[in-house]
Motif scaffolding. Sequence first.
Motif, PDB file in Angstrom:
ATOM      1  N   SER A  36       0.790  -1.146  -0.040  1.00 55.34           N
ATOM      2  CA  SER A  36       0.042   0.081   0.069  1.00 55.34           C
ATOM      3  C   SER A  36       0.752   1.420   0.157  1.00 55.34           C
ATOM      4  CB  SER A  36      -0.969   0.073   1.211  1.00 55.34           C
ATOM      5  OG  SER A  36      -1.764  -0.844   1.205  1.00 55.34           O
ATOM      6  N   GLY A  37       1.970   1.319   0.683  1.00 56.10           N
ATOM      7  CA  GLY A  37       2.768   2.366   0.735  1.00 56.10           C
ATOM      8  C   GLY A  37       3.386   2.929  -0.635  1.00 56.10           C
ATOM      9  N   ARG A  38       3.513   2.072  -1.443  1.00 54.15           N
ATOM     10  CA  ARG A  38       4.141   2.497  -2.907  1.00 54.15           C
ATOM     11  C   ARG A  38       2.792   2.582  -3.864  1.00 54.15           C
ATOM     12  NH1 ARG A  38       8.578  -0.034  -5.541  1.00 54.15           N
ATOM     13  NH2 ARG A  38       8.785   2.052  -6.147  1.00 54.15           N
ATOM     14  N   THR A  39       1.825   2.687  -3.305  1.00 56.39           N
ATOM     15  CA  THR A  39       0.446   2.633  -4.272  1.00 56.39           C
ATOM     16  C   THR A  39      -0.219   4.092  -4.053  1.00 56.39           C
ATOM     17  OG1 THR A  39      -0.167   0.352  -3.617  1.00 56.39           O
ATOM     18  CG2 THR A  39      -1.961   1.724  -4.516  1.00 56.39           C
ATOM     19  N   PRO A  40      -0.575   4.713  -5.513  1.00 53.88           N
ATOM     20  CA  PRO A  40      -1.324   5.802  -5.154  1.00 53.88           C
ATOM     21  C   PRO A  40      -2.299   6.117  -4.240  1.00 53.88           C
ATOM     22  CG  PRO A  40      -0.935   5.229  -7.477  1.00 53.88           C
ATOM     23  CD  PRO A  40      -0.636   4.007  -6.694  1.00 53.88           C
ATOM     24  N   GLY A  41      -2.129   7.300  -3.553  1.00 53.30           N
ATOM     25  CA  GLY A  41      -3.307   7.685  -2.597  1.00 53.30           C
ATOM     26  C   GLY A  41      -4.801   7.859  -3.348  1.00 53.30           C
ATOM     27  N   ILE A  42      -5.712   7.343  -2.884  1.00 49.81           N
ATOM     28  CA  ILE A  42      -7.154   7.563  -3.389  1.00 49.81           C
ATOM     29  C   ILE A  42      -7.901   7.726  -2.348  1.00 49.81           C
ATOM     30  CG2 ILE A  42      -8.774   6.329  -5.015  1.00 49.81           C
ATOM     31  CD1 ILE A  42      -6.807   4.993  -6.380  1.00 49.81           C
ATOM     32  N   ARG A  43      -8.648   8.720  -1.888  1.00 47.00           N
ATOM     33  CA  ARG A  43      -9.505   8.796  -0.961  1.00 47.00           C
ATOM     34  C   ARG A  43     -10.472   7.632  -0.985  1.00 47.00           C
ATOM     35  NH1 ARG A  43     -11.572  13.345  -2.465  1.00 47.00           N
ATOM     36  NH2 ARG A  43     -13.748  12.849  -3.077  1.00 47.00           N
ATOM     37  N   GLY A  44     -10.829   7.184   0.238  1.00 44.53           N
ATOM     38  CA  GLY A  44     -11.602   6.054   0.450  1.00 44.53           C
ATOM     39  C   GLY A  44     -11.253   4.548   0.134  1.00 44.53           C
ATOM     40  N   VAL A  45      -9.953   4.575  -0.475  1.00 48.57           N
ATOM     41  CA  VAL A  45      -9.578   3.181  -1.159  1.00 48.57           C
ATOM     42  C   VAL A  45      -8.145   2.971  -0.387  1.00 48.57           C
ATOM     43  CG1 VAL A  45      -9.024   1.909  -3.219  1.00 48.57           C
ATOM     44  CG2 VAL A  45     -11.078   3.499  -3.230  1.00 48.57           C
ATOM     45  N   ASN A  46      -7.188   3.838  -0.865  1.00 48.77           N
ATOM     46  CA  ASN A  46      -5.819   3.779  -0.280  1.00 48.77           C
ATOM     47  C   ASN A  46      -5.401   4.907   0.354  1.00 48.77           C
ATOM     48  OD1 ASN A  46      -3.421   1.925  -0.237  1.00 48.77           O
ATOM     49  ND2 ASN A  46      -2.584   3.381  -1.391  1.00 48.77           N
ATOM     50  N   GLU A  47      -5.285   4.989   1.687  1.00 48.38           N
ATOM     51  CA  GLU A  47      -4.624   6.154   2.410  1.00 48.38           C
ATOM     52  C   GLU A  47      -3.700   5.659   3.432  1.00 48.38           C
ATOM     53  OE1 GLU A  47      -8.509   9.092   2.688  1.00 48.38           O
ATOM     54  OE2 GLU A  47      -9.194   7.029   3.234  1.00 48.38           O
ATOM     55  N   PRO A  48      -2.558   5.284   3.151  1.00 48.20           N
ATOM     56  CA  PRO A  48      -1.632   4.851   3.977  1.00 48.20           C
ATOM     57  C   PRO A  48      -0.916   5.974   4.794  1.00 48.20           C
ATOM     58  CG  PRO A  48      -0.627   4.830   1.840  1.00 48.20           C
ATOM     59  CD  PRO A  48      -2.123   5.084   1.686  1.00 48.20           C
ATOM     60  N   THR A  49      -0.658   5.793   5.999  1.00 52.11           N
ATOM     61  CA  THR A  49      -0.279   6.933   6.949  1.00 52.11           C
ATOM     62  C   THR A  49       1.491   6.977   6.257  1.00 52.11           C
ATOM     63  OG1 THR A  49       0.996   5.130   8.383  1.00 52.11           O
ATOM     64  CG2 THR A  49      -1.254   5.696   8.780  1.00 52.11           C
ATOM     65  N   ARG A  50       1.812   8.070   6.723  1.00 51.07           N
ATOM     66  CA  ARG A  50       3.423   8.437   6.456  1.00 51.07           C
ATOM     67  C   ARG A  50       4.105   7.266   6.943  1.00 51.07           C
ATOM     68  NH1 ARG A  50       3.848  15.111   7.969  1.00 51.07           N
ATOM     69  NH2 ARG A  50       2.434  15.740   6.273  1.00 51.07           N
ATOM     70  N   GLY A  51       4.126   6.901   8.044  1.00 50.04           N
ATOM     71  CA  GLY A  51       4.898   6.023   8.490  1.00 50.04           C
ATOM     72  C   GLY A  51       4.827   4.571   7.753  1.00 50.04           C
ATOM     73  N   ALA A  52       3.776   4.288   7.151  1.00 50.90           N
ATOM     74  CA  ALA A  52       3.481   3.172   6.397  1.00 50.90           C
ATOM     75  C   ALA A  52       4.426   3.559   4.784  1.00 50.90           C
ATOM     76  CB  ALA A  52       2.062   2.751   6.158  1.00 50.90           C
ATOM     77  N   ARG A  53       4.268   4.710   4.410  1.00 52.24           N
ATOM     78  CA  ARG A  53       4.951   5.029   3.093  1.00 52.24           C
ATOM     79  C   ARG A  53       6.196   4.849   3.432  1.00 52.24           C
ATOM     80  NH1 ARG A  53       1.867   5.732  -1.022  1.00 52.24           N
ATOM     81  NH2 ARG A  53      -0.022   6.750  -1.079  1.00 52.24           N
ATOM     82  N   PHE A  54       6.813   5.503   4.652  1.00 48.64           N
ATOM     83  CA  PHE A  54       8.222   5.579   4.590  1.00 48.64           C
ATOM     84  C   PHE A  54       8.775   4.001   4.817  1.00 48.64           C
ATOM     85  CE2 PHE A  54      11.836   5.170   7.685  1.00 48.64           C
ATOM     86  CZ  PHE A  54      12.820   5.997   6.930  1.00 48.64           C
ATOM     87  N   VAL A  55       8.077   3.399   5.658  1.00 50.20           N
ATOM     88  CA  VAL A  55       8.353   1.775   5.592  1.00 50.20           C
ATOM     89  C   VAL A  55       8.479   1.082   4.395  1.00 50.20           C
ATOM     90  CG1 VAL A  55       7.833  -0.547   6.671  1.00 50.20           C
ATOM     91  CG2 VAL A  55       8.029   1.808   8.126  1.00 50.20           C
ATOM     92  N   ASP A  56       7.497   1.217   3.535  1.00 52.27           N
ATOM     93  CA  ASP A  56       7.202   0.462   2.112  1.00 52.27           C
ATOM     94  C   ASP A  56       8.291   1.112   1.396  1.00 52.27           C
ATOM     95  OD1 ASP A  56       5.363  -1.257   3.242  1.00 52.27           O
ATOM     96  OD2 ASP A  56       3.657   0.083   2.255  1.00 52.27           O
ATOM     97  N   ASN A  57       8.708   2.239   1.457  1.00 45.67           N
ATOM     98  CA  ASN A  57       9.590   2.932   0.211  1.00 45.67           C
ATOM     99  C   ASN A  57      11.080   2.453   0.607  1.00 45.67           C
ATOM    100  OD1 ASN A  57       8.321   4.389  -1.862  1.00 45.67           O
ATOM    101  ND2 ASN A  57       7.327   5.660  -0.147  1.00 45.67           N
ATOM    102  N   LEU A  58      11.483   2.045   1.759  1.00 40.97           N
ATOM    103  CA  LEU A  58      12.620   1.573   2.102  1.00 40.97           C
ATOM    104  C   LEU A  58      12.737   0.095   1.397  1.00 40.97           C
ATOM    105  CD1 LEU A  58      12.804   2.017   5.944  1.00 40.97           C
ATOM    106  CD2 LEU A  58      13.983   3.234   4.240  1.00 40.97           C
ATOM    107  N   GLN A  59      11.622  -0.522   1.083  1.00 42.95           N
ATOM    108  CA  GLN A  59      11.784  -1.982   0.575  1.00 42.95           C
ATOM    109  C   GLN A  59      11.512  -1.544  -1.154  1.00 42.95           C
ATOM    110  OE1 GLN A  59       9.723  -5.027   2.717  1.00 42.95           O
ATOM    111  NE2 GLN A  59       8.617  -3.221   3.401  1.00 42.95           N
TER     112      GLN A  59
END
Length: 328
Positions: free
Chosen positions: A218-241
């Motif tokens: 999810s953290g590397r997926t485009p943000g879409i209201r009501g569908v994909n709204e990861p937290t900043r922390g989730a985006r940071f962790v997922d982008n490390l991978q």
Amino acid sequence: MSARRDQWNPTSLPAQTGRAFLVTGSNAGLGYFASEQLARAGAHVIMSGRNPNRLAAARAAIGRRVPDASVETLLLDTSNLGSVRAAAASVGGRARLDGVLLNAGIVHPPRTREVTGDGNELVLATNVLGHFALAGALLPVLERAELPARMVWLGSISTAMWSYDPVDPQLEQDYSPWRAYVQSKVIAQALGFEADRRLRAHGLAVRSLVAHPGYSVSGRTPGIRGVNEPTRGARFVDNLQAAVTQSKERGAWAPVRALIDPDAEGGTFWGPKGGLRGMPRTARPAALTADPARGERLWAFCEEATAVQWPSDRGSSERRRWRRRSGR
């Protein structure tokens, strides 16, 4: 065929105007993006899910992103066989259905074993048994498609990394969240391959394929209201991978290709070129899931657990009668 595969462009799909597809688990993740990609290609998409509010939000999102999309929603909880029967009855009355993507599932199982109202282990029920019952019930309407219709079962690359032989499908003896997830995917893949063997043996004009999304997060997926709204922390962790992951938007590429590529053959396995990420292409499934004897054993188990038997020769005779009536 290999040249055609090399030319496949998942961002510019072949026109699907006039075709209809059902996608389970459409409110988020892979199911949402598969629905959006199909709608963008001109298909009519039946978006299904168990939560009406989330389903409505997902449909609204597609409406914003694909203004001319043709979509509708259908309530369907694959963990509940009564819900599966109701949804199948609703879809089964249509003139045709060109394919179904059996995507819905639990990715993060409960820490302790839970059982559904039907008496089945929750992850197995959601990821496998509901789809087995649904696909079987939809065979008559899938048979009415002009081109051979397809069902695509969602597998996982985890099946090649952990050898969980499902000798205890309900996990009554040795439950763990990870085993529940991986084992459900082993069974789903085995059923997908066994389904194609049986469909061919009975002469039904439907093909069964299996696809997996690689390592999609999810953290590397485009943000879409009501569908994909990861937290900043989730985006940071997922982008490390980032070197080994991809977005769920790209994760949907392989299942969508398996569903609509005219050259995709029944009984094949699809996934990202690099295994974890990349362009969609054919792949080699885990041997555990491709074994016909295991597939036959798991098929018999699913018939007993769901009290559902797929139409077989009856389906092909019905199709012949329908063709005579319609002049095809």
